[in-house]
Structure formats: structure tokens, C-alpha cells
Scaffold this active site. Sequence first.
Site: not given
Ligand code: AMP
Length: 296
Positions: A52, A76, A163
Site C-alpha cells: 500500500h 465484495q 498489480e
Molecule cells: P487492499 O487493501 O487489499 O484492497 O489493497 C489496496 C490496494 O493495494 C490495491 O490496489 C491492491 O492491489 C494494492 N496492493 C495490495 N497488496 C499489494 C502488494 N503486495 N503490492 C502492490 N500493491 C498491493
Amino acid sequence: MQRFSNKNSVYSVFIMKTIYTIAELQNELGVCRSHGRKIGFVPTMGALHEGHASLVRRSVADNDVTVVSIFVNPTQFNDKEDLRKYPRTLSADYNLLEANHASIVFVPSVEEMYPQPDTREFNYAPLDTVMEGAFRPGHFNGVCQIVSKLFDAVKPDCAYFGEKDFQQLAIIREMTRRLGYNLEIIGCPIVREEDGLAMSSRNKRLSDTERKNALKISQTLFESHNFANEHTVSETVQMVSNSLHGAPGLKLEYFSIVDGTTLQEINNWEDSDTAVGCVAVFCGDVRLIDNIKYRT
Ligand code: AMP
């Protein structure tokens, strides 16, 4: 306005603002916009980590104002236990965001985002019918519901997605195009732990043993990257499937090699310039996803 111009600010002390309602957010951002500030947006569900943080840093580098939302979106989650167990670490999240110079953290309640049930249906077949879409019915509909509501509230110039959620990124790009949002979607590379495991909020739920078992996922993907140079697509799929099927403590849900734009499975490497291998694996009761780009 100094707090928003952290790139140019004369102040060394930086104050991040926490906002709970759409009305207050729009009020604040209206002022920014009237001063010609460029707004970057990073939607998250909290339990923040370096993945993040990488999105936040990219937004801070590209924009004058960076808004980060923290909202665990109920629509979701096709699995209600997964929603209940989703890690929540709000005060650590604030520290991470402040350290990375986010300008505004938007933390709405469920009632704020869904004053009444959202009955909208988003259908981006075949992008949303394969892989995560096939195994998590309704998941992407919920993602599109919340991301569109957040885009409407923030009206960003740029929005940043990882990604790591490769299919989500493709679907958000499609939603943005179809609904005519005037904003740029920016995909950011996967951030991994030192040993290779893709960072994920759900990693916090892994026991020590499960954490060791989970390492096999990224190891197998990395191995398959070399393997793919000398083998066919189906041989590579077979290799990954065999490796993860036999691995202790893991249960493979799917592994597919798809075109990076259409997300449809490919039969030959020559069929795609952007082949990506996408995997979902249960490690205990924690569901993890990862992916790797081939031929790059
Ligand atoms: P989430 O909180 O899991 O909904 O993720 C929020 C954003 O952070 C989304 O766009 C995810 O794809 C991105 N994200 C989560 N984990 C990673 C990671 N390891 N590397 C890059 N982006 C991430």
C-alpha cells in the site's frame, strides 16, 4: 493550504487530515481543486503494508494531494467469515500513511458508503467471469460498486492500484473506460516480502507454519518463469499445478496463464505479448493470490 503542498511546502511539519464523511471530503477537495491542485487517490481496505505504501508514495510523487481511503467493503466479500476475520489495524495504518505523506485519509462508515443497498450490477464479461470472478461470485460487482462510489466522492485526477490484484486492475480500467470517468488509472508493481511472498493484509492471519508453507507460492511462480523459457504454456501450467497441489498445507484453487489485457487463457506463448500466470491458493483458511509476468 500548506498541508496539501507537501512537495513544495515551506513547512517541515506535515499534518494529515482524517475525514469520515463524503460531504466533508468533497468540501475539502473542492478547496484543493479551486487552487488547481492535482488529486491522487489510493483506495484500500486498511491493514496497510509496504505494498500500500508504494502506491501512496507514487501518488504523492505524481500529485499535489493524496487521498487514501480505508474501508473494508462488505459487498465484495462473498465469504462472510473472510469479512469478519479481515485484519483491522487503524492506528498503525494512520502512522504508515502519515510517514508516507498522505494528505487525507478517508475512513467512512458502512452507512456512509451504503445509505441504502447498492443494487447496481456491473458486468464486464469476459474479464470478470474468469479466475477470481469464477471462484468469488459477486466479488467484482462489489469492487466496482465501492470503487465507483469512491471515484464519485473523490473525483481524482489519478487513481493507483496494485498489480498484485491483476484482474481487479483490468476490471477497474474497463469500468473507468465504460463509465467515462475522466481520470488516469495507474498500475503499480507487486511489492514482496524479502523472501518473495507477495505482501497482503491477509498474511497477518497466517500462523508461523502457514507463513512458511505460503512461501511455496512465490517460489513456484519464480521457478515457472525460468521453466516457461523452454516449455510450452500447458507444460508450464502443469508444472505449477503439480508443484502447488503437492505442497504441504496448501490447496490450489486455480492457476491460469492468461493474456494480460483480455485475461483469457492462452494456448501458445506467441498468442500474447503480456502473458501472466495468476494463482489463488488456500493456506489453511487464508486465501492468497499472486501472479507473475512471463517472457519479460
Ligand atoms: P487492499 O487493501 O487489499 O484492497 O489493497 C489496496 C490496494 O493495494 C490495491 O490496489 C491492491 O492491489 C494494492 N496492493 C495490495 N497488496 C499489494 C502488494 N503486495 N503490492 C502492490 N500493491 C498491493
